[in-house]
Design a protein around this motif. Structure first.
Motif, short mmCIF file in Angstrom:
data_model
loop_
_atom_site.label_atom_id
_atom_site.label_comp_id
_atom_site.label_asym_id
_atom_site.label_seq_id
_atom_site.Cartn_x
_atom_site.Cartn_y
_atom_site.Cartn_z
N UNK A 146 -0.35 12.13 -9.36
CA UNK A 146 -1.11 13.36 -9.12
C UNK A 146 -0.22 14.59 -9.29
N UNK A 147 0.98 14.53 -8.70
CA UNK A 147 1.88 15.68 -8.77
C UNK A 147 2.28 15.95 -10.22
N UNK A 173 -1.81 13.98 -13.29
CA UNK A 173 -2.88 13.02 -13.56
C UNK A 173 -4.16 13.44 -12.84
N UNK A 174 -5.29 13.32 -13.53
CA UNK A 174 -6.57 13.66 -12.90
C UNK A 174 -6.98 12.59 -11.91
N UNK A 193 -5.03 -6.40 -5.43
CA UNK A 193 -5.05 -5.02 -4.95
C UNK A 193 -3.92 -4.83 -3.95
N UNK A 194 -3.31 -3.65 -3.94
CA UNK A 194 -2.25 -3.35 -2.99
C UNK A 194 -2.76 -3.63 -1.58
N UNK A 246 -8.01 0.84 -9.69
CA UNK A 246 -7.35 0.60 -8.42
C UNK A 246 -5.97 0.00 -8.66
N UNK A 247 -4.94 0.68 -8.19
CA UNK A 247 -3.56 0.26 -8.45
C UNK A 247 -3.30 -1.15 -7.90
N UNK A 273 0.81 -1.22 0.00
CA UNK A 273 0.00 0.00 0.00
C UNK A 273 0.85 1.27 0.00
N UNK A 274 2.02 1.20 0.62
CA UNK A 274 2.92 2.36 0.57
C UNK A 274 3.42 2.57 -0.86
N UNK A 278 0.82 6.78 -6.66
CA UNK A 278 -0.35 7.61 -6.94
C UNK A 278 -0.07 9.08 -6.62
N UNK A 279 0.71 9.30 -5.59
CA UNK A 279 1.10 10.68 -5.26
C UNK A 279 1.91 11.28 -6.41
N UNK A 319 1.78 1.76 -3.56
CA UNK A 319 0.66 2.35 -4.30
C UNK A 319 0.50 3.83 -3.96
N UNK A 320 0.62 4.15 -2.66
CA UNK A 320 0.46 5.54 -2.22
C UNK A 320 1.50 6.43 -2.89
N UNK A 321 2.74 5.95 -2.93
CA UNK A 321 3.83 6.75 -3.50
C UNK A 321 3.65 6.94 -5.00
#
Lengths: 361, 361
Positions: free
Chosen positions: B180-181, B184-185, B205-206, B190-191, B169-170, B176-177, B172-174
């Motif tokens: 976004x930065x 990306x809209x 799923x993560x 789901x990653x 999950x970390x 996805x962050x 995926x979080x990294x």
């Protein structure tokens, strides 16, 4: 999770609607009734029997997740296998949810049963399971509470981060990253970050716009935790506010708190909506409150009841709803304040922990 | 965007299917035909006329987004207003998409037209617009290319970050962050981060599981940029691999590259699937390749064509598809390699820039 009780209630509701069977294909309903979270499922309730039809991708997952419901791994489309099974066991009138069944799926259902039993076999019924899901049981309330608490914690963290010049999308990225790191499975919906003039958009998706030196920032977001969703909105002001901004904020806050205070078992959804709306009416802001006051939340972000003008649905103990009045002055500014609220025997309990008082950063 | 040409083709397809009108309510189709991205829309095409029905929440947005199509802000449900308008202008047979229309919406459509014209008014047609959307125009290809390039860039960045002990999950979080930065809209879906034994899950799923000291990590993700989606998968190995892991990787890579090489205008989807499958068959791994080889991508993550066994659909220049064979050995390990591929006149062009060679971190 008391899946047995849930299935029994759903079968009872189907019977009351004239069905000796119920076909459930909407995935949130399937999850609610038997725990299965795969993406292909047809659940049949027939009296005391319950059978879940899915496909080979989900053999292991169904075994893990589903207890107390027979699982059939079908080679055919799940809905076809489900309808054939109903014919086999003698179901005569199968209720189905017209709101979540496509015309194409309905044709598949019809074709799966012999012509001689087809007539009268399928009865469009109200979304029965969705209706049951409106009243949450203790297990669900605990999960929703945890999601709402995580949402509040994330918002509080964001207060130390928000500053002029950040892009709305950076704010969303940071919030979503923190949510994931804290264990959220996903966000409940596309995060709304609407700042400056964009705060006048009720659903301003985070954009490339930069947070202003002076102006509102509305954050509307939710997290998914153990399948259950949170939903909250807070609006803070960057820099020194003009008196009118503060006045509008105070009016929206009063509307929100008045509506929360109006929530109780036995009150209608329309009365709660009117509680919020009347405060804004007295403040001369009613025309800028362009949406309804709230909605149920649970496995889905928009569930019943709908808290809108003239809605006669009666609130019941165990419902979890949002209370989210807002004011939007086109091309100027807007704001919204939203909590999740549990309907209790005595009245209500706010589940969203974050402060609602005026915040100027 | 050539909305005029798109609408003309859609109206033509409806006419060929026997309709003098076409009712479009699936939101990706609405966006494709007129640019509107709101959540409530009914678009009617009737000959050369096009009218979009939505509600008051979208007055400003529709004005911004829609050009060349008349917009009506309706007080009634959009679909009701759309059907009433069709009756007014004399549409006799309205095509609608049975795959994206619910039984309840169909009832709303029927009730919106007078009993005397109701019979024969609504004709279930194939998802006509979805079919048109399979072949991308130059504007769409440019947007998809940009999304695929961003996806590749993000993956390359992740190579410097992945290490044993991180939670899925970390990761995926990294990821996805960073997405976004970079603008990306949203993520396309789901990653998926599936590591160690979990790499044997095609759609893992993560989770809270930690990346192992030795084992595969599969990343399957996509970004949304200007409405268009990317989709890619890479599998890397942490620590020293066992010979069998490397052998399976090489077989999957060969299958993937063989399928990419098979892509060309005029080839069937089934032939491309077979190109991948036959390589894994020869390697004795066919039974572990439990899904299809790919799918179209565009405004939605799963579009046509479907690249699966025996599919007779012919690939056309301008289609954008994924090629994503995988091998999954339950409770042991698995891996998948996925590119986005543009079908060209000459053959194909891989849009995903990241390397596919064996990576051991």
């Amino acid at each position: 999770m008391n899946f047995r009780a849930r299935k029994r209630r759903a079968a009872g509701a189907a019977k009351a609607a004239g069905g000796d069977g119920l076909l459930v294909t909407h995935l949130a309903d399937v999850r609610y009734l038997c725990g299965f979270t795969g993406s292909n499922a047809a659940l049949v309730l027939a009296g005391a029997r319950a059978v879940l039809f899915t496909d080979g991708r989900y053999t292991a997952q169904a075994k893990d997740e589903v207890a107390g419901t027979r699982v059939v791994i079908a080679k055919k489309p799940a809905v076809t296998a489900a309808c054939e099974w109903m014919v086999e066991v003698g179901v005569k009138r199968c209720g189905f949810d017209a709101v979540h069944t496509t015309v194409a799926a309905f044709e598949t259902m019809r074709k799966a049963v012999p012509a001689k039993v087809r007539r009268g076999m399928f009865v469009a019924v109200e979304p029965l399971v969705a209706r049951l899901r409106e009243v949450k049981d203790a297990d669900e309330i605990a999960k929703i509470r945890a999601a709402a608490e995580l949402g509040g914690k994330l918002f509080d963290e964001m207060l130390g981060y928000l500053r002029p010049g950040l892009k709305e999308m950076e704010v969303a990225a940071t919030l979503e990253h923190a949510a994931r790191m804290a264990g959220a499975e996903a966000m409940s919906f596309e995060t709304i970050v609407a700042s400056g003039e964009r705060s006048a958009l009720p659903h301003g998706r985070a954009s490339g716009a930069k947070l202003p030196k002076r102006g509102f920032v509305t954050l509307d977001f939710g997290v998914v935790l153990n399948g259950y969703m949170s939903d909250m909105t807070r609006t803070v002001h960057l820099g020194k506010a003009r008196p009118e901004e503060r006045e509008v904020y105070d009016a929206v806050l009063e509307a929100q708190e008045t509506a929360v205070a109006a929530v109780a078992t036995g009150v209608t959804a329309g009365e709660v909506d009117e509680a919020a709306r009347s405060v804004l009416r007295r403040a001369g802001l009613e025309e800028y409150f362009t949406h309804s006051t709230g909605h149920g939340v649970g496995l889905e972000i928009h569930e019943g009841p709908r808290l809108a003008a003239k809605q006669t649905q009666v609130l019941q103990q165990g419902m979890v709803i949002t209370i989210e009045p807002g004011v939007y002055m086109p091309a100027r500014f807007g704001l919204r304040i939203e909590d999740m609220v549990l309907v209790t025997a005595a009245g209500s309990e706010v589940l969203t922990p974050s402060v609602k008082a005026w915040i100027e950063l």
